[in-house]
Write a protein that holds these residues in place. Structure first.
Motif, short mmCIF file in Angstrom:
data_model
loop_
_atom_site.label_atom_id
_atom_site.label_comp_id
_atom_site.label_asym_id
_atom_site.label_seq_id
_atom_site.Cartn_x
_atom_site.Cartn_y
_atom_site.Cartn_z
N UNK A 32 -3.08 3.95 4.46
CA UNK A 32 -1.94 4.08 3.73
C UNK A 32 -1.59 3.23 2.43
N UNK A 33 -0.66 3.46 1.90
CA UNK A 33 -0.62 2.82 0.40
C UNK A 33 -0.56 1.29 0.61
N UNK A 34 -1.13 0.54 -0.53
CA UNK A 34 -1.23 -0.76 -0.51
C UNK A 34 0.15 -1.54 -0.85
N UNK A 35 0.51 -2.69 -0.47
CA UNK A 35 1.50 -3.34 -0.68
C UNK A 35 1.20 -4.67 -1.12
N UNK A 36 0.32 -5.32 -0.44
CA UNK A 36 -0.08 -6.70 -0.67
C UNK A 36 -1.45 -7.03 -0.16
N UNK A 37 -2.28 -7.68 -0.74
CA UNK A 37 -3.47 -8.04 -0.12
C UNK A 37 -3.75 -9.86 -0.53
N UNK A 38 -4.38 -10.48 0.23
CA UNK A 38 -4.70 -11.88 0.02
C UNK A 38 -5.97 -11.94 0.66
N UNK A 39 -6.80 -12.76 -0.04
CA UNK A 39 -8.19 -13.27 0.35
C UNK A 39 -8.17 -14.82 0.45
N UNK A 69 -1.18 -5.98 3.61
CA UNK A 69 0.27 -5.22 4.05
C UNK A 69 0.11 -3.91 3.53
N UNK A 70 0.41 -2.77 4.29
CA UNK A 70 0.66 -1.35 3.83
C UNK A 70 1.88 -0.74 4.30
N UNK A 71 2.18 0.50 3.34
CA UNK A 71 3.28 0.96 3.87
C UNK A 71 3.56 1.50 5.32
N UNK A 72 2.33 1.71 5.81
CA UNK A 72 2.73 1.95 7.19
C UNK A 72 1.14 1.71 7.92
N UNK A 73 0.94 1.84 9.21
CA UNK A 73 -0.35 1.86 9.80
C UNK A 73 -0.41 2.80 10.91
N UNK A 74 -0.71 4.14 10.62
CA UNK A 74 -0.88 5.13 11.48
C UNK A 74 -1.77 4.68 12.78
N UNK A 75 -1.23 5.50 13.88
CA UNK A 75 -2.03 5.09 15.06
C UNK A 75 -3.49 5.15 14.88
N UNK A 128 1.08 -7.44 12.74
CA UNK A 128 2.47 -7.93 12.96
C UNK A 128 3.60 -6.82 12.32
N UNK A 129 4.68 -6.55 13.13
CA UNK A 129 5.63 -5.80 12.63
C UNK A 129 7.01 -6.13 12.85
N UNK A 130 8.05 -6.05 11.93
CA UNK A 130 9.40 -6.49 12.22
C UNK A 130 10.20 -5.43 11.60
N UNK A 131 11.37 -5.28 12.47
CA UNK A 131 12.05 -4.03 11.94
C UNK A 131 13.77 -4.51 11.83
N UNK A 132 14.30 -4.06 10.95
CA UNK A 132 15.92 -4.31 11.03
C UNK A 132 16.82 -3.12 11.43
N UNK A 133 18.12 -3.62 11.99
CA UNK A 133 18.79 -2.51 12.01
C UNK A 133 19.46 -2.18 10.67
N UNK A 140 12.97 -1.40 3.94
CA UNK A 140 12.02 -0.78 4.29
C UNK A 140 11.20 -2.04 5.23
N UNK A 141 10.63 -1.65 6.27
CA UNK A 141 9.84 -2.51 7.14
C UNK A 141 8.33 -2.02 7.07
N UNK A 142 7.29 -2.95 6.66
CA UNK A 142 6.12 -2.57 6.84
C UNK A 142 5.33 -3.44 7.44
N UNK A 143 4.02 -2.98 8.10
CA UNK A 143 3.21 -3.86 8.82
C UNK A 143 2.09 -4.73 8.04
N UNK A 144 2.02 -5.93 8.55
CA UNK A 144 0.85 -6.65 8.23
C UNK A 144 -0.29 -6.78 9.11
N UNK A 145 -1.48 -6.92 8.69
CA UNK A 145 -2.63 -6.94 9.44
C UNK A 145 -3.75 -8.24 9.06
N UNK A 146 -4.01 -8.82 9.62
CA UNK A 146 -4.64 -10.11 9.26
C UNK A 146 -6.35 -10.02 9.75
#
Length: 184
Positions: A32-39, A69-75, A128-133, A140-146
């Motif tokens: 999915x679309x890129x939001x951030x990348x850190x190396x 961090x991507x806009x989404x992480x499909x299953x 990791x994911x977090x969502x807000x009411x 928007x809530x977006x997933x981060x993967x390390x």
């Protein structure tokens, strides 16, 4: 000299073989679309003192921690990156063994050129994911993967970086067709 102003084109490719004779990958898949990348490389450094001064220094790459961090992480992508099963019922199982993958992306520069990356051998961890009411504003809530990336056995390389600003770089149009292989 150009400066980084954007990020796009996250891709991954499963590493199927890494031996003394070569490295083989499956065809890269776009995330999915890129939001951030850190190396963040982890490097060991040593110093040799002599005659009341440092006479030599050396450093060695150990591994790099990669956070994306991507806009989404499909299953289907989470299943591939973490070695999980996606059932025919559409439910992602929680068990799995993450495979080694390559991870590639493009950094847009302020002069209209781009820098292209392939990190060659790493394993990702549970995202990791977090969502807000919802409230008065939209958030928007977006997933981060390390992931942790190491050197390949084949050639001891851990990354390749190409930049359109460099004379001789001609791989931009095909960078994500395959994981980059150096020409002899």
């Amino acid at each position: 000299m150009s400066y980084a102003i954007g990020l796009k084109n996250f891709h991954y490719a499963l590493l199927t073989d890494d031996s003394s004779t070569g490295a083989t990958y499956e065809t890269p898949v776009k995330l999915a679309e890129a939001v951030t990348a850190g190396v963040e490389p982890n490097v060991s450094t040593g110093r040799l003192p002599g005659d009341d001064r440092v006479v030599s220094t050396a450093s060695r790459f150990n591994y790099a921690t990669v956070t994306i961090n991507t806009t989404k992480l499909p299953a289907k992508d989470e299943a591939a990156l973490l070695g999980k099963k996606l059932g025919s019922d559409g439910v992602l199982r929680s068990k799995g063994e993450a495979p080694y993958v390559a991870f590639g992306y493009e950094v847009s520069m302020d002069d209209g050129t781009s820098e292209f990356w392939w990190l060659l051998k790493g394993k990702f961890q549970e995202p990791s994911r977090s969502s807000n009411t919802s409230g008065d504003s939209i958030e928007y809530s977006t997933p981060t993967i390390v992931g942790e990336f190491i050197r390949r056995e084949f050639d001891e390389e851990w990354k390749f970086v190409g930049n359109e600003e460099n004379n001789g770089f001609t791989s931009a149009a095909t960078w994500f067709n395959d994981v980059y292989k150096p020409t002899p």
